[in-house]
Design a protein around this motif. Structure first.
Motif, PDB file in Angstrom:
ATOM      1  N   THR A  44       0.848  -1.184   0.000  1.00 52.47           N
ATOM      2  CA  THR A  44       0.000   0.000   0.000  1.00 52.47           C
ATOM      3  C   THR A  44       0.888   1.240   0.000  1.00 52.47           C
ATOM      4  O   THR A  44       2.082   1.148   0.323  1.00 52.47           O
ATOM      5  CB  THR A  44      -0.924   0.049   1.240  1.00 52.47           C
ATOM      6  OG1 THR A  44      -0.160   0.475   2.386  1.00 52.47           O
ATOM      7  CG2 THR A  44      -1.548  -1.301   1.531  1.00 52.47           C
ATOM      8  N   PRO A  45       0.341   2.403  -0.346  1.00 53.36           N
ATOM      9  CA  PRO A  45       1.138   3.631  -0.267  1.00 53.36           C
ATOM     10  C   PRO A  45       1.638   3.911   1.150  1.00 53.36           C
ATOM     11  O   PRO A  45       2.632   4.626   1.332  1.00 53.36           O
ATOM     12  CB  PRO A  45       0.145   4.708  -0.726  1.00 53.36           C
ATOM     13  CG  PRO A  45      -0.813   3.987  -1.613  1.00 53.36           C
ATOM     14  CD  PRO A  45      -0.974   2.636  -0.976  1.00 53.36           C
ATOM     15  N   GLU A  46       0.974   3.324   2.142  1.00 52.80           N
ATOM     16  CA  GLU A  46       1.387   3.518   3.531  1.00 52.80           C
ATOM     17  C   GLU A  46       2.404   2.483   3.989  1.00 52.80           C
ATOM     18  O   GLU A  46       2.869   2.518   5.124  1.00 52.80           O
ATOM     19  CB  GLU A  46       0.167   3.455   4.456  1.00 52.80           C
ATOM     20  CG  GLU A  46      -0.857   4.559   4.229  1.00 52.80           C
ATOM     21  CD  GLU A  46      -1.746   4.316   3.009  1.00 52.80           C
ATOM     22  OE1 GLU A  46      -2.026   5.301   2.291  1.00 52.80           O
ATOM     23  OE2 GLU A  46      -2.125   3.152   2.769  1.00 52.80           O
ATOM     24  N   GLY A  47       2.753   1.551   3.115  1.00 51.55           N
ATOM     25  CA  GLY A  47       3.706   0.512   3.466  1.00 51.55           C
ATOM     26  C   GLY A  47       3.102  -0.874   3.342  1.00 51.55           C
ATOM     27  O   GLY A  47       1.917  -1.045   3.030  1.00 51.55           O
ATOM     28  N   LEU A  48       3.921  -1.894   3.608  1.00 58.75           N
ATOM     29  CA  LEU A  48       3.476  -3.286   3.499  1.00 58.75           C
ATOM     30  C   LEU A  48       2.541  -3.633   4.651  1.00 58.75           C
ATOM     31  O   LEU A  48       2.845  -3.377   5.817  1.00 58.75           O
ATOM     32  CB  LEU A  48       4.690  -4.221   3.514  1.00 58.75           C
ATOM     33  CG  LEU A  48       4.390  -5.715   3.363  1.00 58.75           C
ATOM     34  CD1 LEU A  48       3.843  -6.012   1.979  1.00 58.75           C
ATOM     35  CD2 LEU A  48       5.651  -6.541   3.630  1.00 58.75           C
ATOM     36  N   ARG A  49       1.408  -4.237   4.320  1.00 58.58           N
ATOM     37  CA  ARG A  49       0.461  -4.724   5.327  1.00 58.58           C
ATOM     38  C   ARG A  49       0.344  -6.238   5.180  1.00 58.58           C
ATOM     39  O   ARG A  49       0.267  -6.747   4.051  1.00 58.58           O
ATOM     40  CB  ARG A  49      -0.917  -4.080   5.154  1.00 58.58           C
ATOM     41  CG  ARG A  49      -0.926  -2.552   5.300  1.00 58.58           C
ATOM     42  CD  ARG A  49      -0.519  -2.108   6.683  1.00 58.58           C
ATOM     43  NE  ARG A  49      -0.499  -0.674   6.841  1.00 58.58           N
ATOM     44  CZ  ARG A  49      -1.493   0.050   7.369  1.00 58.58           C
ATOM     45  NH1 ARG A  49      -2.586  -0.571   7.803  1.00 58.58           N
ATOM     46  NH2 ARG A  49      -1.391   1.356   7.461  1.00 58.58           N
ATOM     47  N   THR A  50       0.324  -6.944   6.297  1.00 55.65           N
ATOM     48  CA  THR A  50       0.227  -8.400   6.252  1.00 55.65           C
ATOM     49  C   THR A  50      -0.822  -8.902   7.239  1.00 55.65           C
ATOM     50  O   THR A  50      -1.170  -8.224   8.211  1.00 55.65           O
ATOM     51  CB  THR A  50       1.570  -9.074   6.587  1.00 55.65           C
ATOM     52  OG1 THR A  50       1.905  -8.825   7.952  1.00 55.65           O
ATOM     53  CG2 THR A  50       2.685  -8.569   5.680  1.00 55.65           C
ATOM     54  N   GLY A  51      -1.302 -10.082   6.987  1.00 52.31           N
ATOM     55  CA  GLY A  51      -2.187 -10.787   7.906  1.00 52.31           C
ATOM     56  C   GLY A  51      -1.913 -12.269   7.781  1.00 52.31           C
ATOM     57  O   GLY A  51      -1.429 -12.733   6.736  1.00 52.31           O
ATOM     58  N   SER A  52      -2.197 -13.046   8.829  1.00 50.36           N
ATOM     59  CA  SER A  52      -1.930 -14.485   8.754  1.00 50.36           C
ATOM     60  C   SER A  52      -2.895 -15.252   9.639  1.00 50.36           C
ATOM     61  O   SER A  52      -3.532 -14.683  10.541  1.00 50.36           O
ATOM     62  CB  SER A  52      -0.487 -14.798   9.160  1.00 50.36           C
ATOM     63  OG  SER A  52      -0.274 -14.565  10.536  1.00 50.36           O
ATOM     64  N   SER A  53      -2.995 -16.543   9.386  1.00 55.26           N
ATOM     65  CA  SER A  53      -3.761 -17.453  10.239  1.00 55.26           C
ATOM     66  C   SER A  53      -3.121 -18.825  10.157  1.00 55.26           C
ATOM     67  O   SER A  53      -2.392 -19.129   9.213  1.00 55.26           O
ATOM     68  CB  SER A  53      -5.231 -17.518   9.819  1.00 55.26           C
ATOM     69  OG  SER A  53      -5.374 -18.222   8.596  1.00 55.26           O
ATOM     70  N   VAL A  54      -3.386 -19.658  11.162  1.00 54.04           N
ATOM     71  CA  VAL A  54      -2.857 -21.018  11.196  1.00 54.04           C
ATOM     72  C   VAL A  54      -3.998 -22.001  10.995  1.00 54.04           C
ATOM     73  O   VAL A  54      -5.033 -21.918  11.667  1.00 54.04           O
ATOM     74  CB  VAL A  54      -2.130 -21.311  12.521  1.00 54.04           C
ATOM     75  CG1 VAL A  54      -1.707 -22.778  12.587  1.00 54.04           C
ATOM     76  CG2 VAL A  54      -0.915 -20.408  12.669  1.00 54.04           C
TER      77      VAL A  54
END
Length: 257
Positions: A44-54
């Protein structure tokens, strides 16, 4: 039914038999459950965004002696969708299903394992009770270590004539408190849903011993109160004329917990 991607192909190949709990060597073989982390990375223009699940997957294969030559593999998964918080832009979810309505969570890790080649398959025993090609595929899946990026597309040789997306379905909500406002997100054009400069970098899977995550109810507080599909059509309403919510339910966001 069992082809070069084995478990990954099961989610594309149609119905499966129920997993065989405690089947041992009589009804078939139960493989040890394994867990993997799914991480979604978004630029994103605001930087890298991540999400995760197991997610945890349990797999079994039926005995040919008991169920005959057409005995099939069975698999089940428990876990939850990945939520990627994009700040003021909203939240994107990577579901447990794919865009075709099939169970993506079962094969999410498996599709990154090295396939059994035709030459390897020819050297396997022909009279084994448990399908030896499937068994070799499972050994390779269970041996996976380190992060692996999910391919964008499945090759056409997985039992389907056309190339198909290997990604889970991506969605967002216009109003996160209202499941009826769910909308599909194009993985190749996140900017259309979240604004200029937003782009999917990759989706990564990796074996883990971490516990299955249980966070999504904090974002979607209505999950346990919705029964059936998010949007109900009339008895004569063609399903293809209804919004996306008519084909989604809570099980696409969370399973087994």
């Amino acid at each position: 039914m069992i082809n070069r991607r084995a478990i990954a192909a099961m989610l594309l190949a149609g119905p499966m038999m129920t997993a065989l709990p405690g089947c041992g060597n009589i009804l078939g073989k139960q493989y040890p459950p394994y867990r993997y982390r799914v991480t979604v990375e978004v630029e994103t223009p605001e930087g890298l965004r991540t999400g995760s699940s197991v997610i945890e997957v349990s797999v079994s294969i039926a005995s040919k002696r008991v169920f005959g030559p057409f005995a099939e593999a069975g698999a089940s998964a428990r876990g939850e969708a990945v939520a990627v918080d994009l700040g003021r832009r909203g939240v994107m979810f990577a579901l447990l299903r794919n865009a075709a309505g099939e169970d993506w969570a079962i094969g999410g890790l498996a599709m990154t394992a090295k396939p059994v080649t035709l030459e390897e398959s020819r050297r396997l025993p022909r009279d084994a009770d448990i399908n030896p090609r499937f068994d070799l595929d499972m050994q390779r899946i269970l041996a996976l270590r380190g992060p692996h990026a999910i391919p964008r597309w499945f090759p056409a040789d997985l039992g389907h004539p056309e190339i198909r997306s290997a990604y889970p379905m991506l969605v967002k909500f216009r109003h996160i408190a209202n499941p009826k406002t769910v909308e599909e997100v194009d993985p190749d054009n996140l900017a259309a849903a979240f604004g200029k400069g937003v782009k999917l970098r990759r989706i990564v899977t990796e074996r883990t011993d971490d516990p299955v995550t249980k966070e999504i109810r904090k974002r979607l507080t209505w999950l346990d109160s919705v029964t059936g599909s998010f949007i109900k059509g009339g008895p004569t309403t063609p399903i293809d004329t209804l919004p996306l919510g008519a084909s989604l339910n809570s099980g696409d966001f969370i399973k087994g917990s």
